[in-house]
Design a protein around this motif. Structure first.
Motif, mmCIF file in Angstrom:
data_model
loop_
_atom_site.group_PDB
_atom_site.id
_atom_site.type_symbol
_atom_site.label_atom_id
_atom_site.label_comp_id
_atom_site.label_asym_id
_atom_site.label_seq_id
_atom_site.Cartn_x
_atom_site.Cartn_y
_atom_site.Cartn_z
ATOM 1 N N LEU A 44 160.514 20.012 11.446
ATOM 2 C CA LEU A 44 161.750 19.792 12.818
ATOM 3 C C LEU A 44 163.435 20.159 11.366
ATOM 4 C CD1 LEU A 44 159.537 18.481 14.115
ATOM 5 C CD2 LEU A 44 161.955 17.747 15.483
ATOM 6 N N PHE A 45 164.073 21.230 12.426
ATOM 7 C CA PHE A 45 165.423 21.026 12.101
ATOM 8 C C PHE A 45 166.218 21.432 13.315
ATOM 9 C CE2 PHE A 45 168.819 23.853 10.306
ATOM 10 C CZ PHE A 45 168.978 23.901 8.711
ATOM 11 N N GLU A 46 167.480 21.026 12.817
ATOM 12 C CA GLU A 46 168.861 20.753 13.528
ATOM 13 C C GLU A 46 169.686 21.752 13.748
ATOM 14 O OE1 GLU A 46 172.244 17.852 16.043
ATOM 15 O OE2 GLU A 46 169.953 17.023 15.322
ATOM 16 N N PHE A 47 170.458 23.134 14.373
ATOM 17 C CA PHE A 47 171.046 23.971 13.929
ATOM 18 C C PHE A 47 172.483 23.626 14.967
ATOM 19 C CE2 PHE A 47 173.843 27.737 14.214
ATOM 20 C CZ PHE A 47 173.943 27.861 13.635
ATOM 21 N N THR A 48 173.582 23.051 14.032
ATOM 22 C CA THR A 48 174.607 22.592 15.629
ATOM 23 C C THR A 48 175.363 23.196 15.629
ATOM 24 O OG1 THR A 48 175.715 22.499 13.086
ATOM 25 C CG2 THR A 48 175.063 20.012 14.041
ATOM 26 N N ASN A 49 175.638 23.416 17.295
ATOM 27 C CA ASN A 49 176.201 24.520 17.921
ATOM 28 C C ASN A 49 177.456 24.044 17.795
ATOM 29 O OD1 ASN A 49 176.897 26.391 20.070
ATOM 30 N ND2 ASN A 49 177.654 24.397 21.491
ATOM 31 N N ARG A 50 178.276 25.179 16.670
ATOM 32 C CA ARG A 50 179.836 24.398 16.385
ATOM 33 C C ARG A 50 180.626 25.729 15.988
ATOM 34 N NH1 ARG A 50 179.398 18.789 13.188
ATOM 35 N NH2 ARG A 50 177.970 17.059 15.204
ATOM 36 N N LYS A 67 159.007 33.911 11.261
ATOM 37 C CA LYS A 67 158.629 35.186 10.079
ATOM 38 C C LYS A 67 158.643 34.175 9.420
ATOM 39 C CE LYS A 67 159.548 39.533 11.412
ATOM 40 N NZ LYS A 67 160.935 40.472 11.685
ATOM 41 N N GLU A 68 159.178 33.364 8.550
ATOM 42 C CA GLU A 68 159.328 32.988 7.300
ATOM 43 C C GLU A 68 159.204 31.441 6.949
ATOM 44 O OE1 GLU A 68 159.498 34.625 4.971
ATOM 45 O OE2 GLU A 68 159.884 36.384 5.756
ATOM 46 N N CYS A 69 159.355 31.272 8.309
ATOM 47 C CA CYS A 69 158.894 29.435 8.122
ATOM 48 C C CYS A 69 158.163 29.159 9.625
ATOM 49 C CB CYS A 69 159.910 28.513 7.982
ATOM 50 S SG CYS A 69 161.793 28.825 7.301
ATOM 51 N N PRO A 70 156.988 29.943 9.465
ATOM 52 C CA PRO A 70 155.816 29.833 10.462
ATOM 53 C C PRO A 70 156.012 28.097 11.964
ATOM 54 C CG PRO A 70 155.043 29.941 8.792
ATOM 55 C CD PRO A 70 155.795 29.900 8.707
ATOM 56 N N GLU A 71 155.798 26.889 10.885
ATOM 57 C CA GLU A 71 155.156 26.028 11.402
ATOM 58 C C GLU A 71 156.324 25.017 11.928
ATOM 59 O OE1 GLU A 71 152.462 24.639 12.359
ATOM 60 O OE2 GLU A 71 151.589 27.078 11.617
ATOM 61 N N MET A 72 157.958 25.647 10.955
ATOM 62 C CA MET A 72 158.910 24.574 12.050
ATOM 63 C C MET A 72 159.242 25.401 13.080
ATOM 64 S SD MET A 72 161.625 23.463 10.399
ATOM 65 C CE MET A 72 162.764 24.264 9.093
ATOM 66 N N ALA A 73 159.640 24.218 13.932
ATOM 67 C CA ALA A 73 160.358 23.851 14.904
ATOM 68 C C ALA A 73 162.307 23.749 14.866
ATOM 69 C CB ALA A 73 160.062 22.709 15.956
ATOM 70 N N LEU A 74 162.991 24.702 15.323
ATOM 71 C CA LEU A 74 164.032 24.732 15.352
ATOM 72 C C LEU A 74 164.548 24.611 16.437
ATOM 73 C CD1 LEU A 74 166.764 25.915 13.688
ATOM 74 C CD2 LEU A 74 166.172 28.264 14.502
ATOM 75 N N GLY A 75 165.791 23.725 16.430
ATOM 76 C CA GLY A 75 166.526 23.525 17.380
ATOM 77 C C GLY A 75 168.037 23.448 17.676
ATOM 78 N N VAL A 76 168.382 22.924 18.387
ATOM 79 C CA VAL A 76 170.456 23.102 18.516
ATOM 80 C C VAL A 76 170.669 21.575 18.850
ATOM 81 C CG1 VAL A 76 169.927 23.819 21.015
ATOM 82 C CG2 VAL A 76 171.553 24.165 19.810
ATOM 83 N N GLY A 77 172.109 21.059 18.309
ATOM 84 C CA GLY A 77 172.771 20.207 18.586
ATOM 85 C C GLY A 77 173.495 20.255 18.787
ATOM 86 N N SER A 78 174.563 19.481 19.079
ATOM 87 C CA SER A 78 175.874 18.920 19.491
ATOM 88 C C SER A 78 176.141 19.931 21.015
ATOM 89 C CB SER A 78 177.049 19.927 19.069
ATOM 90 O OG SER A 78 176.865 19.053 17.469
ATOM 91 N N VAL A 79 174.765 19.947 22.035
ATOM 92 C CA VAL A 79 174.632 19.859 23.287
ATOM 93 C C VAL A 79 175.668 19.019 24.037
ATOM 94 C CG1 VAL A 79 173.404 21.367 24.854
ATOM 95 C CG2 VAL A 79 173.575 21.768 22.396
ATOM 96 N N VAL A 96 166.169 19.644 22.311
ATOM 97 C CA VAL A 96 167.801 19.561 22.801
ATOM 98 C C VAL A 96 168.773 18.792 22.044
ATOM 99 C CG1 VAL A 96 169.538 20.571 23.901
ATOM 100 C CG2 VAL A 96 168.129 22.206 23.859
ATOM 101 N N VAL A 97 169.945 18.830 20.899
ATOM 102 C CA VAL A 97 170.112 17.100 20.455
ATOM 103 C C VAL A 97 171.312 17.473 21.407
ATOM 104 C CG1 VAL A 97 170.285 15.780 18.858
ATOM 105 C CG2 VAL A 97 168.508 17.387 18.512
#
Length: 219
Positions: A44-50, A67-79, A96-97
């Motif tokens: 799990l990886f949180e990309f922050t909305n900044r 494509k490159e990280c097929p088992e990664m759940a990408l989420g967003v933070g600072s929402v 969403v975080v």
């Protein structure tokens, strides 16, 4: 549309309970960091909305991860509001975080069967978030609230799943203090990504730190 739903995301969090938190205006740097974390065992990886046009960077990273990280759940933070949550979900966010709890964000996430992990700083806030369908609540800021809050909160609310962010370090002593208190997971930012290492593009360092931190957590 999200690649992974709520059940899948929560299962990933349970198996690898550490969420890196990162933002960079350069999509290529962000991609490299996500890939390094993925190779270190992160799921799990949180990309922050900044920053300006953060959602455009996220869109590029989201396509890369698929494509490159097929088992990664990408989420967003600072929402902090529902429109922002909806925007990122349309770009592929799997969770969403937020730094605070907003019931309108919970509605948007519940409608799409995605986890909403709101920031909470008290027993009451955690309770309100749980009533709105939040399976995991973020204790924030962790460096201010401390492990004692986690332990005290779990006494009357033992079913709670808490993720602490702020004040978390990739050291055995620090991680042990949080998990001994009873956290379900941790979020970790700058300690995993020192500015000098990012500037030097030392991605092997990031991968090694993720592996090290996860090994401490498993203990």
């Amino acid at each position: 549309m999200a690649k992974f739903d709520k059940i899948s995301v929560l299962n990933k969090l349970a198996s690898a309970p550490m969420v890196p938190v990162f933002y960079h205006k350069d999509a290529e740097v962000a991609k490299a960091v996500v890939k390094a974390c993925y190779e270190g065992g992160v799921r799990l990886f949180e990309f922050t909305n900044r920053g300006d046009f953060a959602h455009e960077v996220f869109a590029e990273v989201s396509k890369f991860v698929a494509k490159e990280c097929p088992e990664m759940a990408l989420g967003v933070g600072s929402v902090i509001d529902a429109p922002t949550a909806a925007l990122y979900m349309q770009l592929g966010a799997c969770f969403v975080v937020g730094p605070l709890f907003n019931p309108e964000v919970a509605k948007v996430c519940n409608r799409r069967s995605l986890p909403y992990i709101p920031g909470c700083g008290s027993v009451s806030e955690v309770g309100f978030a749980q009533e709105a369908g939040c399976d995991v609540c973020k204790i924030f800021p962790g460096d201010v609230l401390g492990p004692k809050l986690v332990k005290g909160l779990l006494a009357p609310l033992p079913w709670s799943k808490l993720m602490v962010t702020g004040g978390v370090e990739p050291t055995e002593e620090n991680l042990n203090s949080w998990f001994s208190a009873g956290v379900f997971a941790v979020g970790m930012g700058s300690k995993l990504f020192p500015k000098d290492k990012v500037a030097a593009q030392d991605w092997a360092y990031v991968t090694a730190k993720c592996q090290e931190a996860l090994s401490y957590i498993k203990k």
